[in-house]
Scaffold this active site. Structure first.
Site, mmCIF file in Angstrom:
data_model
loop_
_atom_site.group_PDB
_atom_site.id
_atom_site.type_symbol
_atom_site.label_atom_id
_atom_site.label_comp_id
_atom_site.label_asym_id
_atom_site.label_seq_id
_atom_site.Cartn_x
_atom_site.Cartn_y
_atom_site.Cartn_z
ATOM 1 N N CYS A 178 -53.119 70.504 66.290
ATOM 2 C CA CYS A 178 -54.342 70.285 66.859
ATOM 3 C C CYS A 178 -54.189 71.058 68.228
ATOM 4 O O CYS A 178 -53.228 71.088 68.993
ATOM 5 C CB CYS A 178 -54.909 68.935 67.017
ATOM 6 S SG CYS A 178 -55.548 68.090 65.650
ATOM 7 N N ARG B 212 -50.867 61.530 73.845
ATOM 8 C CA ARG B 212 -49.925 63.048 73.953
ATOM 9 C C ARG B 212 -49.873 63.391 75.279
ATOM 10 O O ARG B 212 -49.968 64.262 75.767
ATOM 11 C CB ARG B 212 -51.210 64.153 73.479
ATOM 12 C CG ARG B 212 -51.869 63.846 72.017
ATOM 13 C CD ARG B 212 -50.667 64.268 71.067
ATOM 14 N NE ARG B 212 -51.289 64.092 69.738
ATOM 15 C CZ ARG B 212 -51.658 63.417 69.061
ATOM 16 N NH1 ARG B 212 -51.378 62.035 69.355
ATOM 17 N NH2 ARG B 212 -52.276 63.382 67.690
HETATM 18 P P1 FAD Z 1 -42.063 71.696 71.183
HETATM 19 O O1 FAD Z 1 -43.424 72.306 70.884
HETATM 20 O O2 FAD Z 1 -40.700 72.781 71.240
HETATM 21 O O3 FAD Z 1 -42.349 71.419 72.773
HETATM 22 C C1 FAD Z 1 -43.437 70.808 73.434
HETATM 23 C C2 FAD Z 1 -43.100 70.149 74.554
HETATM 24 O O4 FAD Z 1 -41.866 69.009 74.775
HETATM 25 C C3 FAD Z 1 -42.546 71.286 75.452
HETATM 26 O O5 FAD Z 1 -43.128 70.869 76.727
HETATM 27 C C4 FAD Z 1 -41.184 71.226 75.840
HETATM 28 O O6 FAD Z 1 -40.524 71.534 76.818
HETATM 29 C C5 FAD Z 1 -40.966 69.519 75.621
HETATM 30 N N1 FAD Z 1 -39.835 69.183 75.195
HETATM 31 C C6 FAD Z 1 -39.158 69.594 73.823
HETATM 32 N N2 FAD Z 1 -37.937 69.047 73.555
HETATM 33 C C7 FAD Z 1 -37.765 68.326 74.714
HETATM 34 C C8 FAD Z 1 -36.532 67.783 75.392
HETATM 35 N N3 FAD Z 1 -35.291 67.512 74.610
HETATM 36 N N4 FAD Z 1 -36.448 67.226 76.591
HETATM 37 C C9 FAD Z 1 -37.700 67.481 77.349
HETATM 38 N N5 FAD Z 1 -38.688 68.161 76.892
HETATM 39 C C10 FAD Z 1 -38.773 68.511 75.756
HETATM 40 N N6 FAD Z 1 -48.722 66.170 67.053
HETATM 41 C C11 FAD Z 1 -49.208 64.978 67.006
HETATM 42 O O7 FAD Z 1 -49.027 64.127 68.252
HETATM 43 N N7 FAD Z 1 -49.731 64.399 65.944
HETATM 44 C C12 FAD Z 1 -49.964 64.914 64.954
HETATM 45 O O8 FAD Z 1 -50.307 64.361 63.851
HETATM 46 C C13 FAD Z 1 -49.315 66.297 64.912
HETATM 47 N N8 FAD Z 1 -49.430 67.144 63.684
HETATM 48 C C14 FAD Z 1 -49.263 68.309 63.585
HETATM 49 C C15 FAD Z 1 -49.036 69.215 62.488
HETATM 50 C C16 FAD Z 1 -48.650 70.274 62.368
HETATM 51 C C17 FAD Z 1 -48.719 71.010 60.928
HETATM 52 C C18 FAD Z 1 -47.997 71.043 63.678
HETATM 53 C C19 FAD Z 1 -47.541 72.278 63.459
HETATM 54 C C20 FAD Z 1 -48.028 70.589 64.490
HETATM 55 C C21 FAD Z 1 -48.627 68.857 64.697
HETATM 56 N N9 FAD Z 1 -48.325 68.187 66.014
HETATM 57 C C22 FAD Z 1 -48.967 66.899 65.891
HETATM 58 C C23 FAD Z 1 -48.085 68.743 67.144
HETATM 59 C C24 FAD Z 1 -46.621 68.630 67.471
HETATM 60 O O9 FAD Z 1 -45.755 68.489 66.090
HETATM 61 C C25 FAD Z 1 -46.080 67.629 68.481
HETATM 62 O O10 FAD Z 1 -46.858 67.849 69.807
HETATM 63 C C26 FAD Z 1 -44.564 67.517 68.598
HETATM 64 O O11 FAD Z 1 -44.533 66.374 69.764
HETATM 65 C C27 FAD Z 1 -44.136 68.686 69.488
HETATM 66 O O12 FAD Z 1 -42.563 68.415 69.164
HETATM 67 P P2 FAD Z 1 -41.683 69.582 69.241
HETATM 68 O O13 FAD Z 1 -40.184 69.261 68.928
HETATM 69 O O14 FAD Z 1 -42.161 70.731 68.386
HETATM 70 O O15 FAD Z 1 -41.601 70.425 70.639
HETATM 71 N N1 EPU Z 2 -63.899 66.094 61.244
HETATM 72 C C1 EPU Z 2 -64.807 67.038 60.800
HETATM 73 N N2 EPU Z 2 -64.572 68.237 60.900
HETATM 74 C C2 EPU Z 2 -63.291 68.925 60.926
HETATM 75 C C3 EPU Z 2 -62.400 68.046 61.266
HETATM 76 C C4 EPU Z 2 -62.541 66.559 61.429
HETATM 77 O O1 EPU Z 2 -65.866 66.640 60.724
HETATM 78 O O2 EPU Z 2 -63.228 70.128 60.902
HETATM 79 C C5 EPU Z 2 -64.055 64.667 61.377
HETATM 80 C C6 EPU Z 2 -63.399 63.922 60.422
HETATM 81 O O3 EPU Z 2 -64.357 63.862 59.098
HETATM 82 C C7 EPU Z 2 -63.220 62.685 60.962
HETATM 83 C C8 EPU Z 2 -63.077 62.678 62.436
HETATM 84 O O4 EPU Z 2 -63.459 64.452 62.637
HETATM 85 O O5 EPU Z 2 -64.351 61.832 60.859
HETATM 86 C C9 EPU Z 2 -61.568 62.713 62.720
HETATM 87 O O6 EPU Z 2 -60.743 63.865 62.061
HETATM 88 P P1 EPU Z 2 -59.197 63.472 61.654
HETATM 89 O O7 EPU Z 2 -59.225 62.165 60.834
HETATM 90 O O8 EPU Z 2 -58.755 64.828 60.965
HETATM 91 O O9 EPU Z 2 -58.501 63.298 63.130
HETATM 92 P P2 EPU Z 2 -58.538 64.232 64.480
HETATM 93 O O10 EPU Z 2 -58.957 63.338 65.330
HETATM 94 O O11 EPU Z 2 -58.868 65.382 64.198
HETATM 95 C C10 EPU Z 2 -55.973 63.245 64.830
HETATM 96 C C11 EPU Z 2 -55.091 64.000 65.741
HETATM 97 C C12 EPU Z 2 -54.136 64.873 64.666
HETATM 98 C C13 EPU Z 2 -53.795 63.609 63.551
HETATM 99 C C14 EPU Z 2 -54.733 63.076 63.058
HETATM 100 C C15 EPU Z 2 -54.474 62.162 61.829
HETATM 101 C C16 EPU Z 2 -55.678 64.804 67.783
HETATM 102 C C17 EPU Z 2 -55.959 65.917 68.693
HETATM 103 N N3 EPU Z 2 -55.378 64.894 66.489
HETATM 104 O O12 EPU Z 2 -56.977 64.431 64.358
HETATM 105 O O13 EPU Z 2 -52.901 65.236 65.446
HETATM 106 O O14 EPU Z 2 -52.736 64.380 62.761
HETATM 107 O O15 EPU Z 2 -55.595 62.440 63.853
HETATM 108 O O16 EPU Z 2 -54.338 60.922 62.438
HETATM 109 O O17 EPU Z 2 -55.181 63.664 68.410
HETATM 110 C C18 EPU Z 2 -52.146 67.012 66.491
HETATM 111 O O18 EPU Z 2 -52.287 66.220 67.502
HETATM 112 O O19 EPU Z 2 -51.587 68.072 66.606
HETATM 113 C C19 EPU Z 2 -52.643 66.483 65.522
HETATM 114 C C20 EPU Z 2 -52.733 67.205 64.208
#
Ligand code: FAD
Ligand code: EPU
Length: 283
Positions: free
Chosen positions: A205, A158
């Site tokens: 997250c 991240r």
């Molecule tokens: P923004 O949120 O708009 O911006 C994030 C950062 O990127 C800011 O600092 C912005 O300035 C910079 N940025 C954006 N565009 C550019 C550009 N063109 N050039 C330079 N900098 C730029 N993240 C995960 O890693 N794994 C997950 O599983 C995950 N699951 C998610 C699920 C949900 C339902 C939601 C709402 C979010 C989730 N996220 C997850 C978080 C998010 O989607 C990521 O962090 C994603 O990379 C953000 O991208 P964005 O385009 O929305 O950027």
């Molecule tokens: N868990 C709990 N309670 C909860 C949530 C999780 O006990 O309320 C336990 C789960 O049972 C599991 C462990 O915690 O044993 C890990 O949970 P999960 O598999 O949901 O993964 P996570 O570490 O919470 C990460 C990323 C997510 C990504 C998922 C799927 C981060 C901060 N989060 O979640 O990314 O979608 O793995 O791979 O790295 C994001 O970064 O925004 C994001 C959503």
């Protein structure tokens, strides 16, 4: 000013997935020339707004958004190499690669980002992140277009190290050949890993995992699911998601973050990018 250049006071909440945030001057750009003009004063770059908490007061810098001319979903070459615009949404790409039998993006399933934001955050899951397939990026820095190799961005969990005030405009990826069946099988695993995540308004997250532990597990263990300030609530489904039940303000969300941090013993670092809270601008 070119006719297409949109630069107007806009409520940013509408441009985020959490639906929180005040006003800023929004510049939607559709060419390199417009991008150069928009970024000639202090600015921030907005992607899909899926990792942002924006203050109720908005931000004082310009907010630059890459428009549809930076969203190109071209055919992948037979070598699996492709240049894509930074405003291209990730979800369509993941599906497109899967049906072409190309592997490398499966771990990105369900991430509602555009490519620029996904690279800046090195978005991913334990099944893979954007760094796995990224080869090169094209950026605008100080009005000039430059290219960097992916390893120069030092992508880690991240995290990226973009040059100061850089805007990603395009990026080159390399995928590997597979079969649609193999790709679909991995997609099904990633989909299953996301099953416990809420479907209502959030920004993903809130905290990074204090590896090897999970922030969601720690918040859950502390009994904080359902904890609420105004319309901001710790998701009942996943402890690391803060959801907006309707009219949450950034102030509510920040108070909730403070409460979570004070009740979980392990220090939790925010994954979200904060805009407009007096922090240094990031672009
Ligand atoms: P923004 O949120 O708009 O911006 C994030 C950062 O990127 C800011 O600092 C912005 O300035 C910079 N940025 C954006 N565009 C550019 C550009 N063109 N050039 C330079 N900098 C730029 N993240 C995960 O890693 N794994 C997950 O599983 C995950 N699951 C998610 C699920 C949900 C339902 C939601 C709402 C979010 C989730 N996220 C997850 C978080 C998010 O989607 C990521 O962090 C994603 O990379 C953000 O991208 P964005 O385009 O929305 O950027
Ligand atoms: N868990 C709990 N309670 C909860 C949530 C999780 O006990 O309320 C336990 C789960 O049972 C599991 C462990 O915690 O044993 C890990 O949970 P999960 O598999 O949901 O993964 P996570 O570490 O919470 C990460 C990323 C997510 C990504 C998922 C799927 C981060 C901060 N989060 O979640 O990314 O979608 O793995 O791979 O790295 C994001 O970064 O925004 C994001 C959503």
């Amino acid at each position: 000013m070119p006719e297409t250049l949109l630069a107007k006071r806009t409520r940013l909440a509408a441009y985020t997935t959490l639906k929180v945030g005040g006003e800023a001057e929004l510049w939607e750009v559709n060419s390199t020339a417009e991008l150069r003009e928009a970024s000639s004063e202090p600015f921030r770059v907005l992607g899909a707004g899926s990792n942002l908490l924006i203050s109720d007061e908005g931000v004082k810098e310009r907010v630059v958004k890459l428009g549809k001319s930076f969203n190109n979903l071209e055919d992948f070459s037979s070598s699996g190499e492709v240049w894509l615009g930074a405003a291209t949404p990730l979800p369509g790409l993941v599906r497109r690669a899967a049906s072409a039998g190309l592997s490398g993006w499966e771990g990105l399933l369900g991430i509602p980002a555009v490519l620029g934001g996904a690279i800046a955050m090195n978005a991913g899951t334990r099944y893979g992140c954007i760094a796995d397939t990224l080869q090169e990026v094209e950026l605008m820095v100080g009005g000039e277009i430059v290219r960097l190799f992916a390893d120069e961005l030092k992508l880690s969990y991240r995290h990226s190290e973009l040059p100061q005030s850089a805007i990603i405009t395009r990026a080159k990826f390399k995928l590997s050949s597979s079969s649609p069946e193999t790709v679909e099988a991995l997609l099904a695993k990633v989909d299953a890993a996301r099953k416990g995540q809420p479907k209502i308004k959030s920004a993903g997250c809130a905290f990074k995992n204090p590896e090897p532990d999970s922030a969601g597990r720690l918040i859950d263990e502390a009994g904080l699911k359902g904890l609420r300030v105004g319309d901001a609530m710790v998701s009942l489904e996943h402890g690391n998601f803060i959801v907006n039940l309707g009219q949450a303000s950034a102030t509510d969300v920040l108070k909730l973050i403070d409460m979570i941090r004070s009740r979980v013993k392990t220090p939790l670092a925010l994954e979200w990018q904060l805009w407009g809270f007096g922090e240094a601008g990031n672009g």
